[in-house]
Design a protein around this motif. Structure first.
Motif, mmCIF file in Angstrom:
data_model
loop_
_atom_site.group_PDB
_atom_site.id
_atom_site.type_symbol
_atom_site.label_atom_id
_atom_site.label_comp_id
_atom_site.label_asym_id
_atom_site.label_seq_id
_atom_site.Cartn_x
_atom_site.Cartn_y
_atom_site.Cartn_z
ATOM 1 N N ARG A 169 0.802 -1.355 -0.009
ATOM 2 C CA ARG A 169 -0.195 0.006 -0.001
ATOM 3 C C ARG A 169 0.908 1.323 -0.041
ATOM 4 O O ARG A 169 0.690 2.218 -0.588
ATOM 5 N N LEU A 170 1.931 1.085 0.540
ATOM 6 C CA LEU A 170 2.933 2.550 0.940
ATOM 7 C C LEU A 170 3.796 2.561 -0.208
ATOM 8 O O LEU A 170 4.494 3.510 -0.422
ATOM 9 N N GLY A 171 3.847 1.484 -1.226
ATOM 10 C CA GLY A 171 4.719 1.695 -2.419
ATOM 11 C C GLY A 171 6.132 1.090 -1.981
ATOM 12 O O GLY A 171 7.165 1.835 -2.457
ATOM 13 N N GLY A 172 6.430 0.191 -1.245
ATOM 14 C CA GLY A 172 7.764 -0.382 -1.037
ATOM 15 C C GLY A 172 8.211 -0.456 0.295
ATOM 16 O O GLY A 172 7.683 0.226 1.230
ATOM 17 N N GLY A 173 9.262 -1.275 0.588
ATOM 18 C CA GLY A 173 9.694 -1.411 1.923
ATOM 19 C C GLY A 173 10.355 -0.212 2.349
ATOM 20 O O GLY A 173 10.491 -0.122 3.877
ATOM 21 N N GLY A 174 10.946 0.673 1.591
ATOM 22 C CA GLY A 174 11.719 1.938 2.126
ATOM 23 C C GLY A 174 13.231 1.285 2.606
ATOM 24 O O GLY A 174 13.545 0.374 2.319
ATOM 25 N N LEU A 175 13.945 2.054 3.317
ATOM 26 C CA LEU A 175 15.269 1.880 3.762
ATOM 27 C C LEU A 175 15.369 1.412 4.999
ATOM 28 O O LEU A 175 14.419 1.787 6.000
ATOM 29 N N SER A 176 16.122 0.437 5.213
ATOM 30 C CA SER A 176 16.500 0.050 6.455
ATOM 31 C C SER A 176 17.327 1.047 7.327
ATOM 32 O O SER A 176 17.733 2.050 6.628
ATOM 33 N N LEU A 177 16.959 0.948 8.531
ATOM 34 C CA LEU A 177 18.010 1.773 9.413
ATOM 35 C C LEU A 177 19.379 1.858 9.208
ATOM 36 O O LEU A 177 20.188 3.007 9.112
ATOM 37 N N GLU A 178 19.882 0.805 8.987
ATOM 38 C CA GLU A 178 21.385 0.499 8.687
ATOM 39 C C GLU A 178 21.853 1.241 7.423
ATOM 40 O O GLU A 178 22.533 2.077 7.399
ATOM 41 N N SER A 179 20.886 0.951 6.313
ATOM 42 C CA SER A 179 21.371 1.627 4.898
ATOM 43 C C SER A 179 21.146 3.133 5.098
ATOM 44 O O SER A 179 21.842 3.719 4.390
ATOM 45 N N PHE A 180 20.270 3.605 5.760
ATOM 46 C CA PHE A 180 19.849 4.900 6.115
ATOM 47 C C PHE A 180 21.001 5.649 6.758
ATOM 48 O O PHE A 180 21.532 6.831 6.497
ATOM 49 N N ALA A 181 21.500 4.984 7.785
ATOM 50 C CA ALA A 181 22.794 5.535 8.631
ATOM 51 C C ALA A 181 23.715 5.788 7.783
ATOM 52 O O ALA A 181 24.542 6.585 7.955
#
Length: 184
Positions: free
Chosen positions: A30-42
């Motif tokens: 519904r939201l259009g994807g899993g998004g980034l993990s916290l690790e990859s974002f950091a």
């Protein structure tokens, strides 16, 4: 109130995990994807937030060089195609006649003359088009000059005043009359 895990722990536990996974999957879709993990974002590198003229210059130079290379390759390809077109005609001349050197030389000379003739014709056409453009530009410039002198004279008439500083109505009325006659 009953707890969800009451009863058989093995069966009820897996079904609740399965339901939560299903809900998570539904939310992700519904939201259009899993998004980034916290690790990859950091660990993400910061984007270019400031303008760097050195990088811009390097990119400009890269694109300029790429343009030159593609143009060079195009001309090479064009020359190769012309050579390929002239080769079969010379090989036909060699297979048909016994004089291999003289026949091919004449054909090359003919093709050279033909190309020269085409070049001359194209140059003449370009020259004629250039002359026509220049003539049109000259005529347009003369027309603009005439219009400018006419506007200047009309402006002078419109700015004329009497001794007491009032505008001369004679010229203004003439101008109004001309505009009315021009519109009808």
């Amino acid at each position: 109130m009953k707890s969800r895990n009451s009863g058989d722990d093995g069966a009820a536990g897996t079904s609740s995990v399965w339901l939560s996974a299903k809900k998570k999957k539904k939310n992700v879709r519904r939201l259009g994807g899993g998004g980034l993990s916290l690790e990859s974002f950091a660990n993400m590198k910061p984007g270019r937030s400031q303008y760097n003229p050195a990088i811009a210059k390097k990119q400009r130079e890269f694109y300029k060089n790429a343009k030159y290379v593609s143009k060079y390759k195009r001309t090479l390809k064009h020359h190769n195609q012309q050579n390929d077109l002239s080769m079969p005609s010379s090989s036909k001349g060699e297979t048909e006649g016994d004089s291999s050197g003289k026949g091919s030389g004449k054909k090359k000379k003919k093709s050279w003359n033909n190309l020269n003739h085409l070049y001359e014709a194209k140059r003449e056409a370009d020259e004629k088009a250039r002359m026509e453009r220049e003539a049109a530009m000259r005529a347009k410039k003369e027309e603009m000059d005439k219009a400018a002198t006419r506007r200047k004279a009309e402006r002078g008439k419109m700015l004329k005043r009497t001794r007491s500083g009032q505008p001369r109505m004679k010229y203004r009325i003439e101008h109004l009359l001309q505009t009315i006659q021009g519109s009808s």
